[in-house]
Design a protein around this motif. Sequence first.
Motif, mmCIF file in Angstrom:
data_model
loop_
_atom_site.group_PDB
_atom_site.id
_atom_site.type_symbol
_atom_site.label_atom_id
_atom_site.label_comp_id
_atom_site.label_asym_id
_atom_site.label_seq_id
_atom_site.Cartn_x
_atom_site.Cartn_y
_atom_site.Cartn_z
ATOM 1 N N THR A 8 0.710 -1.004 -0.049
ATOM 2 C CA THR A 8 0.251 -0.243 -0.222
ATOM 3 C C THR A 8 0.586 1.296 0.249
ATOM 4 N N GLY A 9 -0.611 2.248 -0.687
ATOM 5 C CA GLY A 9 0.777 3.702 -0.727
ATOM 6 C C GLY A 9 0.271 4.787 -0.042
ATOM 7 N N THR A 10 1.210 5.387 0.531
ATOM 8 C CA THR A 10 -0.066 6.372 1.351
ATOM 9 C C THR A 10 0.143 7.825 -0.036
ATOM 10 N N PRO A 55 4.707 2.932 -6.801
ATOM 11 C CA PRO A 55 5.650 3.049 -7.917
ATOM 12 C C PRO A 55 4.468 3.377 -9.179
ATOM 13 N N GLU A 56 4.565 3.675 -10.613
ATOM 14 C CA GLU A 56 3.820 3.382 -11.440
ATOM 15 C C GLU A 56 4.152 2.147 -12.442
ATOM 16 N N THR A 57 4.463 1.529 -11.279
ATOM 17 C CA THR A 57 5.201 0.494 -12.427
ATOM 18 C C THR A 57 5.309 -0.985 -12.356
ATOM 19 N N LEU A 58 5.415 -2.172 -13.458
ATOM 20 C CA LEU A 58 4.318 -3.424 -12.801
ATOM 21 C C LEU A 58 5.095 -4.726 -11.035
ATOM 22 N N PHE A 59 3.774 -5.052 -10.732
ATOM 23 C CA PHE A 59 4.378 -4.754 -9.538
ATOM 24 C C PHE A 59 4.901 -5.994 -9.819
ATOM 25 N N SER A 60 5.812 -6.959 -9.162
ATOM 26 C CA SER A 60 7.025 -7.927 -9.341
ATOM 27 C C SER A 60 6.340 -9.147 -8.999
#
Length: 109
Positions: free
Chosen positions: A50-52, A58-63
């Motif tokens: 989760t982000g805050t 980040p707007e990247t692919l989740f590993s």
Amino acid sequence: AAVSFTQTMEDAAVSNITSSLQMRSLTRKLSNKNAKFVYISTAFVHGCETGTKTEPLPETLFSLHPYDPLELYKSMLGTQSYASAAMNALGFPNTYTFSKCICEHLLHG
């Protein structure tokens, strides 16, 4: 695509992955070479991360490491054991978010 959090793993794969892969394939075959396939995903493709407000994801692919996206997709359509193990290990709460994440990887690759 189907926006249901209670779909079976196979149904989520068919509606959220297979359909997108087929649309991309169709777009590539069109005689109009200016046609573009645009994929709309979801904000919920980062598993248990989760982000805050001050530190967004980040707007990247989740590993998906150490899991292979294509094998996960095949497993979702088949025995589902590999995909189920990965979904739990990576912290995905449901098949919808899991299938959308896998689709992002397959379309990106």
